[in-house]
Design a protein around this motif. Sequence first.
Motif, PDB file in Angstrom:
ATOM      1  N   ALA A 115      20.639  -4.750   1.380  1.00 40.90           N
ATOM      2  CA  ALA A 115      20.254  -5.379   2.359  1.00 40.90           C
ATOM      3  C   ALA A 115      20.230  -4.505   3.452  1.00 40.90           C
ATOM      4  N   CYS A 116      20.253  -4.835   4.775  1.00 40.05           N
ATOM      5  CA  CYS A 116      20.422  -3.580   5.770  1.00 40.05           C
ATOM      6  C   CYS A 116      21.380  -2.615   5.434  1.00 40.05           C
ATOM      7  N   GLN A 117      21.213  -1.197   5.474  1.00 38.93           N
ATOM      8  CA  GLN A 117      22.089  -0.294   4.997  1.00 38.93           C
ATOM      9  C   GLN A 117      22.886   0.404   6.235  1.00 38.93           C
ATOM     10  N   MET A 118      22.670  -0.203   7.453  1.00 47.96           N
ATOM     11  CA  MET A 118      23.342  -0.011   8.719  1.00 47.96           C
ATOM     12  C   MET A 118      23.374   1.382   9.003  1.00 47.96           C
ATOM     13  N   CYS A 119      22.062   2.102   9.105  1.00 45.82           N
ATOM     14  CA  CYS A 119      21.813   3.422   9.316  1.00 45.82           C
ATOM     15  C   CYS A 119      22.574   3.746  10.706  1.00 45.82           C
ATOM     16  N   GLN A 120      23.289   5.000  10.509  1.00 47.03           N
ATOM     17  CA  GLN A 120      23.836   5.798  11.746  1.00 47.03           C
ATOM     18  C   GLN A 120      22.782   6.227  12.562  1.00 47.03           C
ATOM     19  N   VAL A 121      21.655   6.533  11.888  1.00 51.92           N
ATOM     20  CA  VAL A 121      20.351   7.315  12.277  1.00 51.92           C
ATOM     21  C   VAL A 121      19.520   6.172  11.917  1.00 51.92           C
ATOM     22  N   ALA A 122      19.203   5.275  12.621  1.00 48.89           N
ATOM     23  CA  ALA A 122      18.093   4.243  12.220  1.00 48.89           C
ATOM     24  C   ALA A 122      16.648   4.174  12.733  1.00 48.89           C
ATOM     25  N   PRO A 123      15.828   4.551  11.750  1.00 50.95           N
ATOM     26  CA  PRO A 123      14.599   4.670  11.911  1.00 50.95           C
ATOM     27  C   PRO A 123      13.819   3.348  12.784  1.00 50.95           C
ATOM     28  N   CYS A 124      14.616   2.044  12.367  1.00 57.44           N
ATOM     29  CA  CYS A 124      13.936   0.995  13.099  1.00 57.44           C
ATOM     30  C   CYS A 124      14.329   1.031  14.331  1.00 57.44           C
ATOM     31  N   VAL A 125      15.426   1.376  14.922  1.00 56.11           N
ATOM     32  CA  VAL A 125      16.035   1.788  16.228  1.00 56.11           C
ATOM     33  C   VAL A 125      14.917   2.608  16.851  1.00 56.11           C
ATOM     34  N   VAL A 135      26.842  -1.283  15.249  1.00 53.99           N
ATOM     35  CA  VAL A 135      25.972  -1.955  14.377  1.00 53.99           C
ATOM     36  C   VAL A 135      24.791  -2.016  14.514  1.00 53.99           C
ATOM     37  N   VAL A 136      23.773  -2.001  13.817  1.00 50.54           N
ATOM     38  CA  VAL A 136      22.206  -2.121  14.195  1.00 50.54           C
ATOM     39  C   VAL A 136      21.992  -3.826  14.432  1.00 50.54           C
ATOM     40  N   LEU A 137      21.444  -3.953  15.427  1.00 44.37           N
ATOM     41  CA  LEU A 137      21.049  -5.387  15.480  1.00 44.37           C
ATOM     42  C   LEU A 137      19.634  -5.613  16.385  1.00 44.37           C
ATOM     43  N   ALA A 152       9.414   0.983   9.259  1.00 45.34           N
ATOM     44  CA  ALA A 152      10.004   2.291   9.421  1.00 45.34           C
ATOM     45  C   ALA A 152      11.191   2.268   8.291  1.00 45.34           C
ATOM     46  N   CYS A 153      11.637   1.065   8.305  1.00 44.96           N
ATOM     47  CA  CYS A 153      12.927   0.924   7.382  1.00 44.96           C
ATOM     48  C   CYS A 153      12.639   1.287   6.055  1.00 44.96           C
ATOM     49  N   PRO A 154      13.174   2.106   5.380  1.00 43.45           N
ATOM     50  CA  PRO A 154      12.849   2.816   4.377  1.00 43.45           C
ATOM     51  C   PRO A 154      13.688   1.922   2.911  1.00 43.45           C
ATOM     52  N   TYR A 155      14.374   0.755   3.469  1.00 43.31           N
ATOM     53  CA  TYR A 155      15.184   0.213   2.504  1.00 43.31           C
ATOM     54  C   TYR A 155      14.482  -1.131   2.364  1.00 43.31           C
ATOM     55  N   ALA A 173      14.692  -3.740   4.266  1.00 41.73           N
ATOM     56  CA  ALA A 173      15.751  -4.597   4.849  1.00 41.73           C
ATOM     57  C   ALA A 173      15.212  -5.542   5.666  1.00 41.73           C
ATOM     58  N   ARG A 174      14.165  -5.544   6.243  1.00 41.40           N
ATOM     59  CA  ARG A 174      13.930  -6.254   7.313  1.00 41.40           C
ATOM     60  C   ARG A 174      12.675  -7.380   7.125  1.00 41.40           C
ATOM     61  N   PHE A 175      12.563  -8.275   7.541  1.00 41.65           N
ATOM     62  CA  PHE A 175      11.635  -9.362   7.450  1.00 41.65           C
ATOM     63  C   PHE A 175      11.356  -9.970   8.777  1.00 41.65           C
ATOM     64  N   ASP A 232      14.183  -9.806  11.548  1.00 40.83           N
ATOM     65  CA  ASP A 232      15.540 -10.158  11.061  1.00 40.83           C
ATOM     66  C   ASP A 232      16.053  -9.384   9.942  1.00 40.83           C
ATOM     67  N   LYS A 233      17.147  -9.304   9.881  1.00 43.46           N
ATOM     68  CA  LYS A 233      18.036  -8.476   8.632  1.00 43.46           C
ATOM     69  C   LYS A 233      19.140  -9.069   8.943  1.00 43.46           C
ATOM     70  N   CYS A 234      20.160  -8.085   8.063  1.00 42.94           N
ATOM     71  CA  CYS A 234      21.401  -8.256   7.864  1.00 42.94           C
ATOM     72  C   CYS A 234      22.127  -7.787   9.021  1.00 42.94           C
TER      73      CYS A 234
HETATM   74  S1  SF4 Z   1      16.890  -2.271   9.130  1.00 39.99           S
HETATM   75 FE1  SF4 Z   1      16.699  -0.434   7.800  1.00 39.99          FE
HETATM   76  S2  SF4 Z   1      16.451   1.426   9.120  1.00 39.99           S
HETATM   77 FE2  SF4 Z   1      17.412  -0.255  10.195  1.00 39.99          FE
HETATM   78  S3  SF4 Z   1      19.431   0.197   9.965  1.00 39.99           S
HETATM   79 FE3  SF4 Z   1      18.749  -1.243   8.536  1.00 39.99          FE
HETATM   80  S4  SF4 Z   1      18.320  -0.272   6.656  1.00 39.99           S
HETATM   81 FE4  SF4 Z   1      18.398   1.332   8.327  1.00 39.99          FE
END
Ligand code: SF4
Lengths: 305, 190, 748
Positions: free
Chosen positions: B63-73, B88-90, B105-108, B110-112, B121-123
């Motif tokens: 699921a979303c890895q809740m990056c502390q340095v989040a490319p999505c943000v 928390v990344v929301l 941008a999300c390398p995981y 995790a998003r759709f 949307d994501k975790c």
């Molecule tokens: S959506 Fe992807 S890039 Fe953004 S915090 Fe979650 S895992 Fe990281």
Amino acid sequence: MDVTWGAGVSHEIAWGGLIAIYLFLAGVAGGAFLTAALTDLLGKKGPSKVVRSGAYIAPVSIIIGLALLVFDLGRPFSFWKLLFNVNFGSVMSIGVFIISIFTALSVVYAYLIWVSSAASGKIHLTTGAAQTAASVEVRSQGLHKAVAIFGVVFAVGTATYTGFLLSAVSTNVFWSTPLLGIQGVPFLPFLFLVSALSTGLAAAMIGAFDSKDLTLYKKVDIVLIALELILLVVLYASVKPVFFGGNLATLFWLGVVLIGLLVPFVLTIYGVMRHKNLVLPVSSMVVLGGVFLRYFIVYAGQILR
Amino acid sequence: MDALAKKHYAMVIQVAKCLGCQACTVACKFQNHVPEGQYRTKTPVVGPNGTYPNVRMYFEKEACQMCQVAPCVQVCPTTASHYNEDGVVLVDVDKCVGCKYCMTACPYDARFLNKETGTADKCTFCYETRVSKGEKPACVSTCVGGALMFGDVDDPQSDVSQFLAKHKTEVRKPEFGTRPSVYYVYEGVK
Amino acid sequence: MKRRHFLKGALYGTGGTLVALSGVGTAMGPLTPRRAAAAVQESENTVYSSCEMCRNQCPVAIHVNKGKVVKVEGNPHDPAMGGALCARGQAAPSLLYDPQRIKKPMIRTGQRGEGKFKEVSWEEAYKYIAENLKKVIEQNGGESVALASRKGPHDWFFRTIGKAIGTPNMFSHESTCPMTRAVAFHTTFGSEGIAADFGNAKYLISLNRNWFEGIHVPQTKAVMKMLNNGGKLVVLDPRFSVTAAKGEWLPVKPTTELAFVMAMAQIMISENLYDKAFVEHYTEGFDKWAESVQDKTPEWAEKETGIPKEKIIKVTREFAAAKPRAILDFGWRTALTSNDYQLRRAILIVNMMVGNFEVPGGLYQVKAAGVLKGFPDQAGYAKALGGVKQPGFPKPAKGRIDGTGVKGTPGQLIPAYDGAIGQLTESTLTGKPYPIKAWLVHRFNPVIGIPETEKTIAAIKKLDLIVTCDVYMTDTAYYSDVVLPECTYLERTEQVYDMSGLTPKYVLRQKAVDLVYPDTKPAWQIYKELGEKMGYGKYFPYKDINDFVSQQLTQAGLTVDVFKEKGLWTPPGMKPFYVRGTDPKAELALLATKSKKIDIFSDEVQEATGEGIPVYKQHPQPGEGQFRFVQGKVAVHTNDGTHNVPVLNELMPTNTLWINVASAKKLGIHDGDNIIVVAGKYEHKGQAKLTEGIRPDTVFCYHGFGRISPELKRAYGKGINDNKLISDDLGVVGNSVSSMTFVTLRKA
Ligand code: SF4
Ligand SMILES: Nc1nc2c(c(=O)[nH]1)N[C@H]1C(S)=C(S)[C@@H](COP(=O)(O)OP(=O)(O)OC[C@H]3O[C@@H](n4cnc5c(=O)[nH]c(N)nc54)[C@H](O)[C@@H]3O)O[C@H]1N2
Ligand SMILES: Nc1nc2c(c(=O)[nH]1)N[C@H]1C(S)=C(S)[C@@H](COP(=O)(O)OP(=O)(O)OC[C@H]3O[C@@H](n4cnc5c(=O)[nH]c(N)nc54)[C@H](O)[C@@H]3O)O[C@H]1N2
Ligand code: SF4
Ligand code: SF4
Ligand code: SF4
Ligand code: SF4
Ligand SMILES: [Mo]
């Protein structure tokens, strides 16, 4: 999977064909504008056919491109929110402003070119309309130049922005490939700029294919194609070969390289040497190659992560 | 991540304890009204690898890895993707236009794009619906294998902190420098 | 709002709710902080109940928001659940709000199997059933009516109809499931109420149990607990199950498990590893067992099972070393071979050889209130539930069609409550030993659930009447004359259920929401009303289900309040009770065998089958080009019950046939190929799944797919229906046999 239950790992392609075409159209718009405005600014006579062609293609193509972009949004009717929620760290957020300004300038520029064409009798109008056009043309001389100059700046911005948009995705090793391995200098903006110039020029030439002397443009085109070929060689050398294989191999080798670059390259040189027109086939292939290139880059970056 | 964040929520996934039962997958769907055919979390199988009769397999909840340095943000043009006050990344659905830049941008993966809202949307770590009320996320509380742990790593008393202090953990794709807050433990499977 | 959108939301329950309430599409999205604040204020209440996505009836907490079920969780008050719930249990709202549920009683208008029905009122349906049943009874006697249901609380109501009619022919699903194990429990301990304390074990061997896919939340968690505490798991399974992946996998040759078990005994005896004191003190007939396993050496077992003898020896030594916290699991779905009951008996005997009875980490007898009565210091903890007293029923005029209960024959061993369902189709088709003319079916789908689908359908076509009560238009319902729509478990209260383990435990299923489809009804009401129509009203002496529940609880000294508060009741202050927990010589007052000992040699089995001690029997093995066909459960579906439930269908819409990579290569079959699976006169199309995780001589598929009712619109026609290929063979004790079918494969 050998175990057959559960939601499999999916790998969604976020950006598909619409975005590829949008990136292409933005490039064409930028390139066409540059072709027109530079000719306009540096040339001596009034607006040539190439200038008009380029000036009209630019707004049409950027507006269609933007329409596709908006249509591709999950919430098309909320596109205006892009203008009110700004993230200076986001290339897209900044790009929205560059493109918006460019769109406005290109529309104004096209109008001014239309006006001056009308004034110089290159377009047949009713006498009244022609007179109005002439008076506008006289009053907007200064504006015309300013729009052209600013337009050039934003056209370059637009053309390179499409490259920055992708290359800013630092988690995408393909899109964010640096130029010649130089950290911090992304590759795609260069490729997209050259391709934008080449496709925009080609598009403008298609609009003016029956003009008499296009040799200068053709020579520029040869240079641009050669540059693009060199850039692709650089790209090929910088990333893993898998990106050029698999499903996308045909698209790349046949579409981008052969149809988009090699054939037009040879044909233009042949055309220039033999004084054959050949603008329609060559330029169409260049334009098509531009579409293929965007498709290739957009998909290769997402499929092979 | 916002340096002023009050907490640093994290999830620990002990892969050896995961049964691939998909209770988390379904719990998440109902907790978060995830549309048909879409998932905030999945637990696909890895394997079986090897040749008969020496084979191995395990499951890896993602699921979303809740990056502390989040490319999505970073890429989000509208600031819809953001770090909330607890790090928390929301996604703020009111701001999101559905441009999908974050998805690229999300390398995981995790998003759709939520089919019903048209927004990303994501975790969410079940932040609004559970965690902010002091409950564990839906997937954690239903986990049949007991593979999931959740808590504040800034709180040295929390289960996760104590666990992380004692075990070797991995994050996914560390090469991107995203500093995920989801930690994987491969003890017993790798 | 678009209707399609609404329905889609309704599939997931909650989405539909929000849309319906708010009238704006965006409300379905994830909650923003602002919306979350609003959501908190919405009234949400929790109803404690029990799950019925499978018959395990796990205690649950149901979250209801404005009259809609939004989320289900494991009951946090039950330490065995600890808030956990399996994927199927989590999917509850998806079933509840599925627009494909049956919503009204229906009567067939076309030919059987043509799928033409008209919707009728309950009144008409009852009238139709009553009249046609009466006709059948008048012409052929009450015994020509057969009842078949999946065992459960509904049986009290359902079977009252059968008892009132006076038929002996009532069948549960058990002969397809744990019956051989039940026979073994009964003939060894005198009671079927035996369970295992997995959580406290140190060593666990599975011979065909798959805790991590055949899920029972408390059991699955207990086995996880054992693993987390450093326990060891050994799994004998012809295919690499999830359970096998968490332990040591021994790909045993199916049907030879008994050889492994006998070799274990042989090793333990020859190496003196067993608990002599326990055996001497508590068991009867060990010498006969010792004699019969004397020649069952590891070398011999290696030849039979395909498991290297070193492995057999090593596992046995480790197992014995872990005694008494070592369990050789007795299985759950135990219908593998014709003499499966002997495998189960042998398993129990080997368990007794490590003396693991009534100690932590071993086998134990379920401590229901009735059992506690035998232990003065425990007797005070719980009182048995009361029952609703019914007047005497007429005595059936004839014996059962399946020979159940006939002394001196194997039928003597078949539990009278269950019978051998496989005989039902046979008797219906042949009229032997006497004709069967009507079937009443409740919460059971024999067309897919029991072997030889085409035989089942042929039998149904011969009937004068078949009535099915279900929540879906199942494959059996599709061939029925009358289809009765039961409401789901989320919409009904049921009687208190005894789920005792190491302490007594009572669970109450409580209605969480009003009927979603107003023309559906709960079983307690359906059969009471039908009974009244048929003149059997006196057998239903309760006003409604609340009245029924209070009659149960009064006798146990409890009130419904405790269930409203927590959903379940266990005696406060009582610790898990192991009779030999502190005193290894404690008297086993609970043993209900005649000998008052644990029967290693069973007189009863001797009398019934002439084999009072398990005897090894070689079963045929697949020849060149043949494969043995085995099946199993998958974590995201229940037997044949959930394949059309939207979210679960979405997770797994179809199954595949697992084939060993090397074997498939020989046949030129590739991963994902369409194939034809052939078993004698039957064929089934399917898709090949190549895997290293299966024996080269075995193929496998997950059970319950390949549905034939077109009304199951999502599941229809997807995947392989295993029971189309398996023939209706009965084992010695009436069990349906599921692991003795050979198939050949070809590309489609
Ligand atoms: S959506 Fe992807 S890039 Fe953004 S915090 Fe979650 S895992 Fe990281
Ligand atoms: N998720 C889920 N959970 C369930 C159910 C469900 O349908 N889905 N059903 C419930 C019910 S009714 C039951 S009875 C239990 C059943 O629980 P289990 O009995 O554990 O389940 P099965 O999958 O039927 O069988 C267990 C294993 O036996 C293997 N097997 C099959 N044939 C043979 C054989 O001949 N020899 C050996 N050694 N192994 C064999 C299968 O590969 C499988 O891995 O699960 C219950 N829980
Ligand atoms: N070949 C092969 N055959 C097998 C098995 C196998 O592994 N291989 N497994 C066997 C086992 S272990 C078992 S237990 C049996 C199970 O066989 P079944 O008992 O037929 O299967 P279930 O899925 O438990 O559900 C039966 C029916 O109950 C219905 N139902 C669910 N909820 C309700 C309700 O609230 N009310 C009513 N009226 N109906 C409801 C479902 O829709 C379904 O049609 O199958 C056996 N058959
Ligand atoms: S889709 Fe929404 S959240 Fe993602 S980048 Fe675009 S605006 Fe931001
Ligand atoms: S934390 Fe919540 S949103 Fe995230 S995967 Fe678990 S249940 Fe879904
Ligand atoms: S609920 Fe737990 S055990 Fe089951 S798949 Fe999810 S993480 Fe794994
Ligand atoms: S095992 Fe799963 S489906 Fe069965 S009763 Fe328990 S929670 Fe429900
Ligand atoms: Mo079963």
